[in-house]
Design an enzyme around this catalytic site. Structure first.
Site, mmCIF file in Angstrom:
data_model
loop_
_atom_site.group_PDB
_atom_site.id
_atom_site.type_symbol
_atom_site.label_atom_id
_atom_site.label_comp_id
_atom_site.label_asym_id
_atom_site.label_seq_id
_atom_site.Cartn_x
_atom_site.Cartn_y
_atom_site.Cartn_z
ATOM 1 N N ASP A 1 -7.468 -69.208 -17.595
ATOM 2 C CA ASP A 1 -6.559 -68.080 -17.685
ATOM 3 C C ASP A 1 -5.172 -68.622 -17.350
ATOM 4 O O ASP A 1 -5.027 -69.710 -16.786
ATOM 5 C CB ASP A 1 -6.974 -66.975 -16.710
ATOM 6 C CG ASP A 1 -6.494 -65.607 -17.137
ATOM 7 O OD1 ASP A 1 -5.511 -65.536 -17.894
ATOM 8 O OD2 ASP A 1 -7.087 -64.602 -16.716
ATOM 9 N N CYS A 2 -4.153 -67.865 -17.709
ATOM 10 C CA CYS A 2 -2.802 -68.434 -17.661
ATOM 11 C C CYS A 2 -2.330 -68.685 -16.236
ATOM 12 O O CYS A 2 -2.219 -67.752 -15.438
ATOM 13 C CB CYS A 2 -1.836 -67.537 -18.424
ATOM 14 S SG CYS A 2 -2.207 -67.568 -20.183
#
Length: 796
Positions: free
Chosen positions: A316-317
């Protein structure tokens, strides 16, 4: 996912550098009508990795062997730089397609030839339709629009959807993005979405005379490993908290028992991989039992070794950054990068690997083999997508373009999805449907009644923006409107006077209340389940003055405690419309005026406000009376509820009958070893069970349950048939009941329709013990269909 400006800046700078450079980068051929850039076009088409007759493995390994260590490291970000000397242009991995093409990721832009895309209902409302065919049709339509946008240079081919985390807590801001609280439903949604989106269904669809979708599900038979697009199962795993109390998704440690992990949190991901054949898996921000998900070797490798995952794993970012920055799991940034790569994370959404992998490599914390393994997974997916096949002159999707986006077919599908998902929660004295020709005037009240922001999170630019008010204006000529509250937080009652004035004037009143993204969204959880601000006061004030009982419409993805309205006779009907997308206003008016019979069912439990005393950080699913813990979801919750999972009314009534189902099932010949005896309950008697791992030929044990559904009313309607089971004996931690089958069937007025379910005992009748082992109890298993129960005895 969090979107930091540095990502976008990095993307812009690298793109500009590539486009404006006077280096050999300019030699890359712009070989499409849209001036798009493709690898493997002359004079760069002679490399081994460009030869489509070679296996994917050979091509990927050949490409990796040609790269320098610096070029390899540049591949470890969502925004990949070009490799001019090999004729490879830049690539953006991050695009979003949750319920339509969204603006969240930098991989999609609406500034080109395509200015908008179909906005389907948010996933939680689509899930309420309990219709696998509908789910696949939506995913297929989104895929068509995505590929069309790729052809115009406005999107990539790798999309980070669906979100299949369990909607464990009603306060979760992203529960709206999920298929709900049941792991079987989430798994079924994942399978349908991923296979359709990736092009693993041939899209042959039509509508029957009742307007229901019918799809021929034809699996590709040519053995091709090619992908139309890449879908991503996220967020792996036990991720369902944004910001609550002292916890954030960046620092939260999800403490999960083996039992809960095996029977609740993991099944959707396992199905997404094994049956959906997903080509991407996203690891989440949180820790899982102390270890950051993106650095959890056992977790990520389980997907590959036990579940057969063949694809790439993205963080995930900024989730690699949080390993060091927020969770302090490692001592240095280099250690964070090393832990993620060695665990099996292949690509970092963000720049953390770009900035720290070289140093980690030089310090011996990361080997070139670690990097090559990640690149092999990444390039293999790109090769399956045809990104290295040269200019797509012969690509079967080459003709998709603007004419395939926002077309009438997709608009009808969006409308059908909203109509099928909307749930009728209350309808005293059959108040609805209204007969529009006999209505002299109608008042529409509420802060969202005239809003066009009905899409929920991860929304793009809708094809057509219409409000709920506009939907009713198509049916009724004399309409009054007042907001009542200036916005959803409704911190002031200054607008009440106007709302009360039109409520007195109109014959019928509809109040639109509920939630929007100011209350629940990514990075924002709720603390209360009540209507925000003065909304409850607005509803009750209008109800006290309106000439007839009012209709309450609820927006939002999370459950709301509206017990005040459920018990108020001045409020005749309540409908939940979730985030219905661009056609929501029309869908709602179609239902209220009887052009469509509602048939949606709630995919999550609606709890009372008292549930907010339960810590959101407690990940346990099962009730624990010793600490006054009520459990979670319909499978384990023991407290009071406003509306249960699967609840939903219709304008007609239905009765069920189990036509055929076995009473006994013998396991003789299906067991590898003798049945075990184990103290699974607190009672003194031993209980027999079989470990599923000790069963042979499980699929051969399947049996049919045949059911008839009778429509007792004068209106055609669709009915969601839900088949549950429970174990008759008391096994510690066994569900109160669990869903084992669902089907949406259309039943004509006064008609009877038959449907059937295959029941696979090893899958549907098994439970999970405290050690995370799936077991099949001996004795009676109770099949539950509405108020009908049928016992199936399993014997050895």
């Amino acid at each position: 996912m969090s979107a930091h400006s540095s990502f976008l800046l990095f993307f812009i700078l690298h793109s500009l550098q590539f486009l404006s450079s006077s280096t050999p980068c300019n030699a890359i051929k712009k070989s499409s009508p849209n001036n798009l850039q493709y690898p493997c076009t002359p004079p760069y088409d002679s490399y081994l990795f460009c030869n489509t007759s070679n296996p994917i493995k050979t091509r990927a390994e050949s490409l990796i062997s040609l790269l320098t260590i610096d070029e390899k490291i540049q591949q470890l970000s969502n925004n990949v730089s070009s490799i001019p000397r090999l004729g490879i242009p830049p690539y953006e991995w991050w695009s979003e397609s949750l319920h339509g093409l969204a603006t969240n990721g930098p991989g999609i832009t609406f500034s080109g030839a395509i200015k908008s895309a179909t906005s389907f209902p948010q996933v939680i409302l689509t899930a309420a339709a309990f219709n696998r065919t509908l789910w696949a049709e939506i995913a297929s339509a989104i895929a068509v629009e995505a590929r069309a946008m790729y052809n115009t240079g406005q999107a990539g081919l790798t999309f980070w959807a669906p979100n299949i985390n369990i909607f464990r807590d009603p306060r979760w801001g992203r529960g709206q993005e999920t298929p709900g609280e049941d792991p079987m439903v989430a798994a079924a949604y994942a399978i349908e979405y991923v296979r359709a989106f990736q092009g693993q269904y041939k899209r042959i669809s039509r509508r029957n005379k009742h307007g229901f979708l019918q799809r021929r599900v034809l699996k590709n038979d040519n053995g091709s490993d090619k992908l139309m697009l890449s879908a991503c199962c996220k967020h792996f795993t036990a991720y369902d908290l944004e910001k609550w109390g002292q916890f954030t998704r960046y620092n939260f440690n999800a403490v999960v028992t083996d039992q809960d992990m095996a029977d609740t949190y993991q099944p959707p991901f396992r199905s997404c991989i094994q049956q959906g054949n997903a080509s991407c898996l996203m690891c989440s921000y949180n820790r899982v039992n102390g270890i950051p998900a993106c650095a959890n070797h056992d977790l990520l490798q389980k997907a590959r070794t036990e579940w057969g995952f063949r694809g790439y794993i993205t963080s995930d970012c900024d989730a690699v950054a949080t390993i060091y920055e927020d969770q302090k799991y490692t001592k240095t940034p280099e250690d964070a990068v090393a832990s993620a790569l060695k665990a099996g994370t292949d690509i970092n959404c963000g720049t953390y690997m770009l900035r720290h992998t070289k140093s980690a490599f030089e310090k011996g914390k990361v080997s070139e083999g670690d990097i090559d393994r990640a690149l092999f997974n990444l390039f293999s997916v790109q090769l399956r997508l045809g990104l290295f096949d040269g200019a797509p002159a012969r690509n079967r999707f080459r003709n998709l373009g603007p004419q395939d986006v926002c077309n009438s077919e997709h608009e009808k599908l969006a409308l059908e999805a909203a109509r099928q998902g909307i749930v009728l929660l209350k309808n005293d004295q059959k108040y609805l449907p209204l007969h529009k020709h006999s209505i002299s005037s109608l008042a529409i009240i509420g802060p969202l009644a005239n809003s066009t922001n009905l899409g929920g999170g991860y929304t793009g630019v809708p094809c057509e923006l219409k409000s709920i008010l506009e939907g009713f204006q198509e049916h009724v000529e004399n309409i009054y409107y007042a907001a009542g509250c200036k916005d959803i937080p409704c911190n002031s009652s200054s607008g009440f006077a106007e709302a009360l004035s039109i409520a007195r004037e109109a014959e019928y009143v509809i109040v639109v209340a509920g939630l929007d993204l100011s209350q629940e969204t990514e990075d924002l959880d709720r603390y209360s389940l009540l209507l925000p601000g003065h909304q409850t006061a607005l509803v009750t004030a209008v109800a006290s003055l309106s000439r007839k009982p009012l209709i309450l419409v609820l927006t939002g993805g999370g459950p709301i405690d509206v017990s005040f309205a459920d018990g108020d006779p001045r409020i005749a009907s309540i409908l939940w419309i979730g985030y219905p997308g661009e056609t929501g206003g029309r869908a709602l008016s179609d239902i209220i005026f009887g052009h469509y019979n509602p048939g949606g069912r709630l995919p999550m439990t609606w709890y009372p406000e008292s549930f907010t005393k339960v810590p959101m950080s407690d990940m346990n699913m099962r009730a624990d009376p010793s600490r006054n813990y009520p459990g979670r979801t319909y499978r384990f919750y023991t407290g009071e509820r406003l509306y249960g999972f699967g609840y939903g009314l219709s304008y007609t009534s239905f009765t069920y009958k189990i036509i055929a189902a076995p009473s006994k099932l013998s396991l003789r010949g299906f067991i590898k070893a003798e049945p075990q005896k184990n103290m699974l309950s607190e009672r003194s008697n031993a209980v027999d069970y079989i470990l599923i791992d000790e069963m042979e030929y499980c699929n051969s044990l399947r049996f049919h349950v045949q059911i008839s559904v009778t429509n007792n009313g004068d209106m055609d309607g669709s009915q969601v048939v839900l088949l549950f089971s429970r174990v008759s004996k008391s096994f510690k931690g066994s569900p109160e009941r669990q869903l084992i089958g669902f089907e949406r069937v259309h039943t004509p007025s006064r008609g009877i329709v038959a449907t059937s379910f295959y029941v696979y005992p090893c899958e549907h009748l098994s439970i999970v013990d405290e050690h995370g082992n799936r077991i099949l109890p001996m004795g009676d298993h109770i099949l539950i269909l509405e108020d009908i129960e049928h016992a199936v005895s399993i014997e050895t």
